[in-house]
Design a protein around this motif. Structure first.
Motif, PDB file in Angstrom:
ATOM      1  N   VAL A 227     -13.380 -37.118 -23.488  1.00 17.99           N
ATOM      2  CA  VAL A 227     -14.555 -36.247 -23.677  1.00 17.99           C
ATOM      3  C   VAL A 227     -15.517 -36.826 -24.729  1.00 17.99           C
ATOM      4  N   ALA A 228     -15.361 -38.123 -25.039  1.00 21.06           N
ATOM      5  CA  ALA A 228     -16.235 -38.754 -26.041  1.00 21.06           C
ATOM      6  C   ALA A 228     -17.664 -38.814 -25.519  1.00 21.06           C
ATOM      7  N   GLY A 229     -18.610 -38.825 -26.453  1.00 23.44           N
ATOM      8  CA  GLY A 229     -20.011 -39.001 -26.083  1.00 23.44           C
ATOM      9  C   GLY A 229     -20.713 -37.717 -25.676  1.00 23.44           C
ATOM     10  N   ARG A 230     -20.042 -36.582 -25.849  1.00 18.08           N
ATOM     11  CA  ARG A 230     -20.649 -35.298 -25.457  1.00 18.08           C
ATOM     12  C   ARG A 230     -21.037 -34.454 -26.673  1.00 18.08           C
ATOM     13  N   GLY A 231     -21.021 -35.044 -27.840  1.00 20.41           N
ATOM     14  CA  GLY A 231     -21.444 -34.312 -29.037  1.00 20.41           C
ATOM     15  C   GLY A 231     -20.435 -33.292 -29.527  1.00 20.41           C
ATOM     16  N   VAL A 232     -19.190 -33.412 -29.085  1.00 23.27           N
ATOM     17  CA  VAL A 232     -18.170 -32.434 -29.509  1.00 23.27           C
ATOM     18  C   VAL A 232     -17.939 -32.526 -31.020  1.00 23.27           C
ATOM     19  N   ILE A 233     -17.770 -33.751 -31.540  1.00 24.46           N
ATOM     20  CA  ILE A 233     -17.430 -33.871 -32.965  1.00 24.46           C
ATOM     21  C   ILE A 233     -18.617 -33.564 -33.887  1.00 24.46           C
ATOM     22  N   PRO A 234     -19.857 -34.020 -33.584  1.00 27.43           N
ATOM     23  CA  PRO A 234     -20.950 -33.563 -34.457  1.00 27.43           C
ATOM     24  C   PRO A 234     -21.036 -32.031 -34.515  1.00 27.43           C
ATOM     25  N   THR A 235     -20.819 -31.376 -33.390  1.00 26.23           N
ATOM     26  CA  THR A 235     -20.855 -29.908 -33.377  1.00 26.23           C
ATOM     27  C   THR A 235     -19.709 -29.358 -34.227  1.00 26.23           C
TER      28      THR A 235
ATOM     29  N   VAL B  10     -17.444 -38.182 -46.110  1.00 26.48           N
ATOM     30  CA  VAL B  10     -16.809 -38.806 -44.945  1.00 26.48           C
ATOM     31  C   VAL B  10     -16.757 -40.297 -45.225  1.00 26.48           C
ATOM     32  N   ASN B  11     -15.576 -40.889 -45.113  1.00 22.73           N
ATOM     33  CA  ASN B  11     -15.437 -42.326 -45.325  1.00 22.73           C
ATOM     34  C   ASN B  11     -15.091 -43.004 -44.004  1.00 22.73           C
ATOM     35  N   ILE B  12     -15.873 -44.038 -43.669  1.00 22.66           N
ATOM     36  CA  ILE B  12     -15.792 -44.624 -42.319  1.00 22.66           C
ATOM     37  C   ILE B  12     -15.772 -46.140 -42.409  1.00 22.66           C
ATOM     38  N   ARG B  13     -14.909 -46.773 -41.619  1.00 25.56           N
ATOM     39  CA  ARG B  13     -14.905 -48.238 -41.576  1.00 25.56           C
ATOM     40  C   ARG B  13     -16.248 -48.740 -41.032  1.00 25.56           C
TER      41      ARG B  13
ATOM     42  N   TRP C   9      -7.461 -46.079 -28.651  1.00 30.56           N
ATOM     43  CA  TRP C   9      -8.710 -45.435 -29.100  1.00 30.56           C
ATOM     44  C   TRP C   9      -8.632 -45.019 -30.579  1.00 30.56           C
ATOM     45  N   LEU C  10      -7.448 -44.546 -31.011  1.00 29.21           N
ATOM     46  CA  LEU C  10      -7.329 -43.954 -32.350  1.00 29.21           C
ATOM     47  C   LEU C  10      -6.752 -44.903 -33.411  1.00 29.21           C
ATOM     48  N   ALA C  11      -5.830 -45.771 -33.009  1.00 33.29           N
ATOM     49  CA  ALA C  11      -5.074 -46.551 -33.998  1.00 33.29           C
ATOM     50  C   ALA C  11      -5.931 -47.405 -34.941  1.00 33.29           C
TER      51      ALA C  11
ATOM     52  N   ARG D  40     -34.222 -32.441 -30.022  1.00 33.41           N
ATOM     53  CA  ARG D  40     -35.233 -33.519 -30.040  1.00 33.41           C
ATOM     54  C   ARG D  40     -34.775 -34.704 -29.196  1.00 33.41           C
ATOM     55  N   ARG D  41     -33.430 -34.949 -29.197  1.00 37.05           N
ATOM     56  CA  ARG D  41     -32.892 -36.089 -28.435  1.00 37.05           C
ATOM     57  C   ARG D  41     -32.882 -35.811 -26.941  1.00 37.05           C
ATOM     58  N   GLY D  42     -32.874 -34.505 -26.599  1.00 34.65           N
ATOM     59  CA  GLY D  42     -32.877 -34.107 -25.181  1.00 34.65           C
ATOM     60  C   GLY D  42     -31.535 -34.230 -24.511  1.00 34.65           C
TER      61      GLY D  42
ATOM     62  N   GLU E 249     -16.983 -51.018 -39.140  1.00 33.17           N
ATOM     63  CA  GLU E 249     -16.926 -51.396 -37.714  1.00 33.17           C
ATOM     64  C   GLU E 249     -16.961 -50.190 -36.784  1.00 33.17           C
ATOM     65  N   ASN E 250     -16.804 -48.988 -37.335  1.00 26.51           N
ATOM     66  CA  ASN E 250     -16.674 -47.804 -36.471  1.00 26.51           C
ATOM     67  C   ASN E 250     -18.050 -47.203 -36.160  1.00 26.51           C
ATOM     68  N   ARG E 251     -18.751 -47.851 -35.252  1.00 32.00           N
ATOM     69  CA  ARG E 251     -20.119 -47.425 -34.916  1.00 32.00           C
ATOM     70  C   ARG E 251     -20.181 -45.976 -34.421  1.00 32.00           C
ATOM     71  N   PRO E 252     -19.275 -45.565 -33.493  1.00 30.21           N
ATOM     72  CA  PRO E 252     -19.389 -44.175 -33.001  1.00 30.21           C
ATOM     73  C   PRO E 252     -19.278 -43.145 -34.129  1.00 30.21           C
ATOM     74  N   SER E 253     -18.367 -43.375 -35.089  1.00 28.96           N
ATOM     75  CA  SER E 253     -18.202 -42.405 -36.173  1.00 28.96           C
ATOM     76  C   SER E 253     -19.403 -42.440 -37.119  1.00 28.96           C
ATOM     77  N   ARG E 254     -19.922 -43.636 -37.356  1.00 34.49           N
ATOM     78  CA  ARG E 254     -21.121 -43.709 -38.216  1.00 34.49           C
ATOM     79  C   ARG E 254     -22.297 -43.000 -37.548  1.00 34.49           C
ATOM     80  N   ARG E 255     -22.365 -43.065 -36.229  1.00 33.16           N
ATOM     81  CA  ARG E 255     -23.431 -42.342 -35.520  1.00 33.16           C
ATOM     82  C   ARG E 255     -23.293 -40.834 -35.741  1.00 33.16           C
ATOM     83  N   VAL E 256     -22.072 -40.334 -35.756  1.00 38.21           N
ATOM     84  CA  VAL E 256     -21.855 -38.895 -35.959  1.00 38.21           C
ATOM     85  C   VAL E 256     -22.508 -38.450 -37.263  1.00 38.21           C
ATOM     86  N   VAL E 257     -22.194 -39.146 -38.370  1.00 40.27           N
ATOM     87  CA  VAL E 257     -22.721 -38.694 -39.672  1.00 40.27           C
ATOM     88  C   VAL E 257     -24.212 -39.006 -39.809  1.00 40.27           C
TER      89      VAL E 257
HETATM   90  C1  LIG Z   1     -15.996 -41.024 -33.733  1.00 38.28           C
HETATM   91  C2  LIG Z   1     -15.733 -39.931 -32.690  1.00 38.28           C
HETATM   92  C3  LIG Z   1     -14.950 -38.806 -33.338  1.00 38.28           C
HETATM   93  C4  LIG Z   1     -17.090 -39.400 -32.171  1.00 38.28           C
HETATM   94  O1  LIG Z   1     -16.905 -38.192 -31.437  1.00 38.28           O
HETATM   95  P1  LIG Z   1     -17.855 -37.751 -30.218  1.00 38.28           P
HETATM   96  O2  LIG Z   1     -17.606 -36.320 -29.964  1.00 38.28           O
HETATM   97  O3  LIG Z   1     -17.708 -38.711 -29.100  1.00 38.28           O
HETATM   98  O4  LIG Z   1     -19.314 -37.960 -30.886  1.00 38.28           O
HETATM   99  P2  LIG Z   1     -20.713 -38.163 -30.123  1.00 38.28           P
HETATM  100  O5  LIG Z   1     -20.668 -37.543 -28.786  1.00 38.28           O
HETATM  101  O6  LIG Z   1     -21.765 -37.738 -31.084  1.00 38.28           O
HETATM  102  O7  LIG Z   1     -20.837 -39.748 -29.949  1.00 38.28           O
HETATM  103  C5  LIG Z   1     -20.995 -40.575 -31.104  1.00 38.28           C
HETATM  104  C6  LIG Z   1     -21.341 -41.999 -30.674  1.00 38.28           C
HETATM  105  O8  LIG Z   1     -20.278 -42.534 -29.912  1.00 38.28           O
HETATM  106  C7  LIG Z   1     -20.801 -43.502 -28.963  1.00 38.28           C
HETATM  107  N1  LIG Z   1     -20.311 -43.122 -27.630  1.00 38.28           N
HETATM  108  C8  LIG Z   1     -20.879 -42.319 -26.710  1.00 38.28           C
HETATM  109  N2  LIG Z   1     -20.087 -42.229 -25.617  1.00 38.28           N
HETATM  110  C9  LIG Z   1     -19.000 -42.978 -25.870  1.00 38.28           C
HETATM  111  C10 LIG Z   1     -17.833 -43.279 -25.132  1.00 38.28           C
HETATM  112  N3  LIG Z   1     -17.612 -42.767 -23.917  1.00 38.28           N
HETATM  113  N4  LIG Z   1     -16.922 -44.098 -25.701  1.00 38.28           N
HETATM  114  C11 LIG Z   1     -17.124 -44.599 -26.932  1.00 38.28           C
HETATM  115  N5  LIG Z   1     -18.201 -44.332 -27.691  1.00 38.28           N
HETATM  116  C12 LIG Z   1     -19.128 -43.544 -27.156  1.00 38.28           C
HETATM  117  C13 LIG Z   1     -22.297 -43.452 -29.073  1.00 38.28           C
HETATM  118  O9  LIG Z   1     -22.689 -44.513 -29.921  1.00 38.28           O
HETATM  119  C14 LIG Z   1     -22.551 -42.112 -29.760  1.00 38.28           C
HETATM  120  O10 LIG Z   1     -23.725 -42.143 -30.534  1.00 38.28           O
HETATM  121  P3  LIG Z   1     -25.136 -41.716 -29.865  1.00 38.28           P
HETATM  122  O11 LIG Z   1     -25.084 -40.229 -29.646  1.00 38.28           O
HETATM  123  O12 LIG Z   1     -26.145 -42.123 -30.849  1.00 38.28           O
HETATM  124  O13 LIG Z   1     -25.247 -42.432 -28.549  1.00 38.28           O
HETATM  125  C15 LIG Z   1     -14.908 -40.528 -31.493  1.00 38.28           C
HETATM  126  O14 LIG Z   1     -15.576 -41.684 -31.041  1.00 38.28           O
HETATM  127  C16 LIG Z   1     -13.448 -40.844 -31.849  1.00 38.28           C
HETATM  128  O15 LIG Z   1     -12.595 -39.968 -31.833  1.00 38.28           O
HETATM  129  N6  LIG Z   1     -13.163 -42.130 -32.152  1.00 38.28           N
HETATM  130  C17 LIG Z   1     -11.803 -42.555 -32.484  1.00 38.28           C
HETATM  131  C18 LIG Z   1     -11.274 -41.950 -33.792  1.00 38.28           C
HETATM  132  C19 LIG Z   1     -12.236 -42.111 -34.940  1.00 38.28           C
HETATM  133  O16 LIG Z   1     -12.996 -43.077 -35.038  1.00 38.28           O
HETATM  134  N7  LIG Z   1     -12.232 -41.131 -35.873  1.00 38.28           N
HETATM  135  C20 LIG Z   1     -13.117 -41.151 -37.036  1.00 38.28           C
HETATM  136  C21 LIG Z   1     -12.584 -42.005 -38.104  1.00 38.28           C
HETATM  137  S1  LIG Z   1     -13.749 -42.093 -39.459  1.00 38.28           S
END
Ligand SMILES: CC(C)(COP(=O)(O)OP(=O)(O)OC[C@H]1O[C@@H](n2cnc3c(N)ncnc32)[C@H](O)[C@@H]1OP(=O)(O)O)[C@@H](O)C(=O)NCCC(=O)NCCS
Length: 202
Positions: free
Chosen positions: A109-117, A137-140, A30-32, A200-202, A142-150
């Protein structure tokens, strides 16, 4: 300590070693792809013993003012547990007053908004008592989840850094996102903005 609902940001403790190591080792795949790391195997650089050096480095950076490291925890069922990490690092004061945000969370615990908070809490702290004016914040790409956070938090996309950082065996491009104090001050801070976005997202 910074708190919003079940999300808690606090300084690391020496007693975090076992939990930190368990999470880091369980989340290698997940992290590497997204992190640079020291020479050595994943298990070595993420052992409970290695945490001693990580912790010492965090304490040093907090003391000298070039970092704001936080253990990200979740309070659930009357218990508080470590689930992730957030740091505002490479802080430069003087005419810059800026730093770089880095983070990760346990995939369990991904996907629960922990990191945006967590980012919202830390940035409000940095723009307030921390005395910063700008965070990046600098993000690859390819890293869609992290780009979604910002994106959800309303960071500005402002740069494309070619072969920016050595990660997972190669020099990787990064997209640069940023935010300044003025951009969120009128909205009552980043946490207030994040609450409105989340509602707004609910
Ligand atoms: C990037 C990261 C920190 C996001 O943290 P998070 O607390 O899960 O953030 P969110 O809950 O807001 O989810 C962000 C996006 O992840 C995706 N996501 C949701 N659930 C997921 C899951 N179970 N697995 C993977 N991605 C998921 C969705 O695209 C979500 O965006 P959305 O809210 O528009 O649907 C986490 O994915 C992570 O630790 N990734 C690996 C390390 C990393 O990428 N660090 C950042 C380097 S720049």
């Amino acid at each position: 300590m910074l708190v919003d609902g079940p999300v808690v940001l606090r300084p690391y403790r020496r007693s975090d070693a076992a939990a930190w190591s368990e999470i880091r080792r369980a989340n290698r795949v997940w992290l590497a792809p997204w992190e640079s790391h020291l020479p050595g195997t994943w298990d070595e650089v993420n052992s409970p013993a290695a945490f001693r050096y990580v912790h010492a480095d965090q304490r040093r950076s907090a003391r000298t003012g070039d970092g704001m490291p936080f253990a990200v925890c979740l309070r659930e069922d009357g218990q508080e547990r470590l689930v992730g990490h957030l740091n505002i690092g490479s802080i430069v004061r003087r005419a810059f007053c800026s730093g770089y945000v880095g983070y990760w969370v346990d995939s369990r615990v991904a996907g629960r908004g922990v990191i945006p908070t967590a980012v919202a809490l830390a940035v409000d702290h940095a723009f307030g008592p921390g005395g910063l004016h700008r965070v990046e914040v600098n993000i690859r790409p390819e890293n869609r989840p992290s780009r979604r956070v910002v994106e959800k938090l309303g960071f500005r996309e402002e740069a494309y850094h070619v072969r920016y950082m050595h990660i997972d065996g190669a020099w990787r491009d990064h997209i640069g996102y940023a935010m300044t104090n003025e951009e969120v001050a009128a909205e009552g801070g980043l946490l207030a903005r994040w609450h409105r976005v989340r509602d707004r997202r609910g």
